[in-house]
Design an enzyme around this catalytic site. Structure first.
Site, PDB file in Angstrom:
ATOM      1  N   LYS A   1       0.662  -1.069   0.308  1.00 55.64           N
ATOM      2  CA  LYS A   1       0.052   0.228   0.067  1.00 55.64           C
ATOM      3  C   LYS A   1       1.329   1.372   0.013  1.00 55.64           C
ATOM      4  O   LYS A   1       2.187   1.510   0.746  1.00 55.64           O
ATOM      5  CB  LYS A   1      -0.606  -0.061   1.384  1.00 55.64           C
ATOM      6  CG  LYS A   1      -1.863   1.144   1.343  1.00 55.64           C
ATOM      7  CD  LYS A   1      -2.721   0.890   2.528  1.00 55.64           C
ATOM      8  CE  LYS A   1      -3.736   1.148   2.785  1.00 55.64           C
ATOM      9  NZ  LYS A   1      -4.498   0.727   4.100  1.00 55.64           N
TER      10      LYS A   1
ATOM     11  N   SER B   1      -9.237   1.027   3.245  1.00 57.21           N
ATOM     12  CA  SER B   1      -8.659   1.523   2.534  1.00 57.21           C
ATOM     13  C   SER B   1      -7.578   1.049   1.763  1.00 57.21           C
ATOM     14  O   SER B   1      -6.762   1.676   0.845  1.00 57.21           O
ATOM     15  CB  SER B   1      -7.870   2.542   3.340  1.00 57.21           C
ATOM     16  OG  SER B   1      -6.658   2.339   4.127  1.00 57.21           O
TER      17      SER B   1
ATOM     18  N   SER C   1      -8.911  -1.680   7.388  1.00 63.03           N
ATOM     19  CA  SER C   1      -9.110  -1.050   6.456  1.00 63.03           C
ATOM     20  C   SER C   1      -8.532  -2.517   5.704  1.00 63.03           C
ATOM     21  O   SER C   1      -7.775  -2.897   3.823  1.00 63.03           O
ATOM     22  CB  SER C   1      -7.792  -0.336   5.744  1.00 63.03           C
ATOM     23  OG  SER C   1      -8.664   1.121   6.491  1.00 63.03           O
TER      24      SER C   1
END
Lengths: 478, 478
Positions: A71, A145, A169
């Protein structure tokens, strides 16, 4: 794509790390970088890395030649970190501790994935790099996320990925993409080199197709890190999970009236099926009161912890709010109004809820919940970006606040072709003990891996340790 | 007055609990209630309690007939709690858990003692009930905030007392009155029924003439309490202190240049004498960096933790600031300006300092520091009430923030007749292990008990447990 399958191919000589890298870059070239990725490691650099691996002994590298993604709030040396916000971008000189550990174990980093900006969201749509979709429906959100990290694994671009998880997330996108989403207890994976969301709660998370792969990545990536003040050094016996080696166990389920699916009509039956499956694995369901967990969640969503998000970018947000995603800017700017008195008032309430839940844990070994109540289309999120985002976190928000471990597990397909998922929640430091059960449960409920047609049945089951992690034989003499 | 001596007299039949109670009330009648006490339990009620004890088996009550006092921020059922502020007074229907435990063990409560208002101060002068003095000098402060509790024990009115300690309130008055001041780790003694100062940091503390008495009171008063969300249930092995059963140990001392005595000229030599004494008991001094501890202390004194004091009386202070001690009102009102972002910024710094100190602890088993750098006269405090108060906490402020255990130990008399004191600081949950060493150190440095002429040599030494508390023999098999 999964670790076991790749290692089998490498051992058989039917492919090489360099060929895998070429194939990945070819696919990305045809499909486009965005919205799954924010940036790629330059192909030549990745190929050099693959070539360098050829001089090393595969048996000494547990992640030899395994492509992965991280990420874009996780630092990679000499490569920009954006946290989903171009105006915020910086280029670190050092990789995050977890990235360095994975590379040292032979893994090959492909690139950095899309995310809700500053990891603020469970939808995956709050990004200037585009909104990824579930691999099962272009109309439906990927979840966030850690949106791109989930999609990259589910679409077979990498074998595993790292996300981050503060309120769900690392789990909500796992459900929406038919993946294992492991959220270890706080401090188990170092957050050094990770842009904080809520620094006291953030966890690096792991997306994989199988629980066995998650266990392999956890084993490499975890451990104390002097560079992270919130890193944890477990004491002997911490995380002891005797239930994991027993033939029966107890699992908490909420009263049916406490369950929320926010209008979804398929997921209730799939959740019941997951309860039935867990019973068939030796589990005895025990009804428990969800209220203290939901009360803790409210503190996170509507309380002063959002000030942590502000604390981390306070200088930036004052100068650049206009360059932020408007929903994210609105949420984080709201934090400035909380006082230290508000914080302590909430901290006292959280401590109360923590003790309530500790009492509840005496009646069961783990909890089984839906990972998310439902999913939404991109259009539905655009209509109500904050309220529907909150609904997604109904079963995940409280986990980090209460310092629990969790594994999101694929739990079957809905009639409309979208995946359902459940989460096994364990006590602090129970993450390693949860994974073999997650594997067994996935095998009961699921057939295919991620967004592929590959069969879970073609992979090797993950066995529980004969003596569960953290268990001690001890004689108390003092 | 101490527990051992009283029990000897009771066993010999030379006195009875009722006679002791009569003598105490006679002394208070002649000396006056204030400034040592805020209120007394009615004499008839105490005598009834003493009479009721006669029907019980002394051998089953570890504190049989032992008179004690509690600071007036600790609830006693049907008796007013003032926290040093008459306008704030309320009458609880239930006693604090610690009071109930002590009474159940046979102890006899005499009354409630004076304190710096809302436990905000280390001086003992911030009270409308008068400013107690050290039992050694009417010109010098008693120290605070547990001022009356220390003086009541030092002057022989009770055998032990409870104080509270957030930043040193259970240790500084111990030094100024030649007492043992035990501040256990957070959560070891329940704070249910105690008016909070900083609820996340508050500890109930114990004043006694001897370490053996402190051990006896700790044994009765400690333990998990479901009514206190911050109560702690130690896991097996927690607080293991193998050094306590060994013949040698290492103790941390700051570099001489880091020591601060704020102009005092006697205490430096007495501190050196304490180091020498601890060496003679098997200790090897190890120099360590005091800076991270002082940095943590700054966060408490000049940071957002003061918002906890505000949180607890926020409604009251808005309506009644004029009825408060002006210094206390000024300090607590200052808390309103801190934001939640300020809190988290400080929490991150504290976590950093905590990890720095954890590293430092690898080099030693305990720390030896002066309890306070110096004392002051009442006039000196009146001149500079805030700055000089801060100076008193130089060696105590950081202990609760870092979740350490501490025992203040009498450490000899100065040429001017005032007492000096040192504090043994241990890791979390090391309080029980510290006490036998505190006893040995007191015997090296001190001759008389509290403010009396009674000799420490007339009491029985406190032996270390042959296997130290919390130690486990363990075989790690998983």
């Amino acid at each position: 794509m999964n670790i076991e399958a790749l290692h089998r191919e490498y051992a058989a000589g039917t492919t090489t790390p360099a060929q895998i890298v070429e194939a990945i870059f070819a696919r990305i070239a045809s499909e486009g970088v965005h919205p799954v990725w924010i940036s790629l490691i330059p192909k030549e650099q990745v190929l050099q890395r693959a070539a360098a691996l050829q001089n090393q002994d595969p048996t000494k590298l547990p992640l030899y030649g395994i492509p992965f993604a991280v990420k874009d709030n996780i630092d990679v040396a000499n490569h920009p970190t954006t946290a989903g916000c171009p105006a915020y971008a910086f280029t670190p000189t050092e990789s995050a501790t977890v990235v360095a550990k994975l590379e040292a174990a032979g893994a090959i980093l492909i690139g950095k994935t899309n995310m809700d900006q500053f990891a603020t969201g469970l939808v995956g749509t709050r990004s200037p790099y585009g909104a990824p979709s579930s691999v099962f429906s272009k109309d439906h959100i990927s979840g966030g996320s850690s949106s791109g990290s989930a999609v990259a694994v589910a679409s077979g671009l990498v074998a595993f990925s790292l996300g981050t998880d503060t309120a769900g997330s690392g789990r909500v996108p796992a459900m929406f993409n038919n993946l294992i989403g492991l959220k270890p207890s706080r401090g188990v994976l170092s957050t050094h080199g990770v842009v904080p969301a809520c620094r006291t709660l953030d966890c690096v998370s792991i997306f994989t197709q199988t629980a066995a792969d998650a266990a392999a990545v956890l084993d490499v990536a975890s451990g104390p890190d002097p560079k992270d003040p919130y890193s944890r050094t477990p004491t002997p016996g911490a995380g002891a999970s005797p239930w994991a080696a027993a033939s029966t166990f107890k699992f908490g389920v909420p009263a049916p009236s406490a369950l929320q699916f926010f209008g979804d009509t398929h997921n209730p039956a799939l959740y019941q099926a997951a309860i039935t499956a867990l019973k068939s694995l030796g589990g005895e369901p025990v009804e428990f009161d969800l209220a203290p967990l939901l009360a803790a969640a409210q503190l996170l969503y509507k309380g002063p912890w959002v000030a942590e998000r502000y604390a981390v970018i306070s200088d930036f947000i004052q100068a650049h709010a206009a360059e932020m995603d408007p929903t994210v800017a609105k949420i984080i700017n709201g934090a400035a109004s909380y006082t230290a008195v508000d914080y302590f008032d909430s901290a006292y309430k959280l401590q109360h809820h923590l003790r309530q839940t500790e009492q509840a844990w005496k009646a069961f070994d783990l909890i089984l919940l839906p990972t998310a109540p439902r999913t939404f289309t991109h259009a539905e999120i655009a209509e109500s970006p904050i309220e529907r985002n909150s609904q997604l976190g109904f079963y995940t928000n409280f986990v980090n606040l209460l310092d629990l471990s969790a594994v999101a597990v694929p739990a079957g397909m809905r009639p409309d072709g979208l995946p359902f998922g459940v989460t096994l929640i364990g006590k602090t430091l129970a993450e390693a003990a949860l994974l073999p059960l997650a594997d067994s449960l996935q095998r009961k409920l699921n057939q295919t891996l991620g967004g592929s047609k590959d069969l879970l049945a073609g992979t090797t089951p993950l066995k529980p340790a004969t003596t569960p992690t953290g268990t001690l034989l001890m004689a108390v003499v003092g």
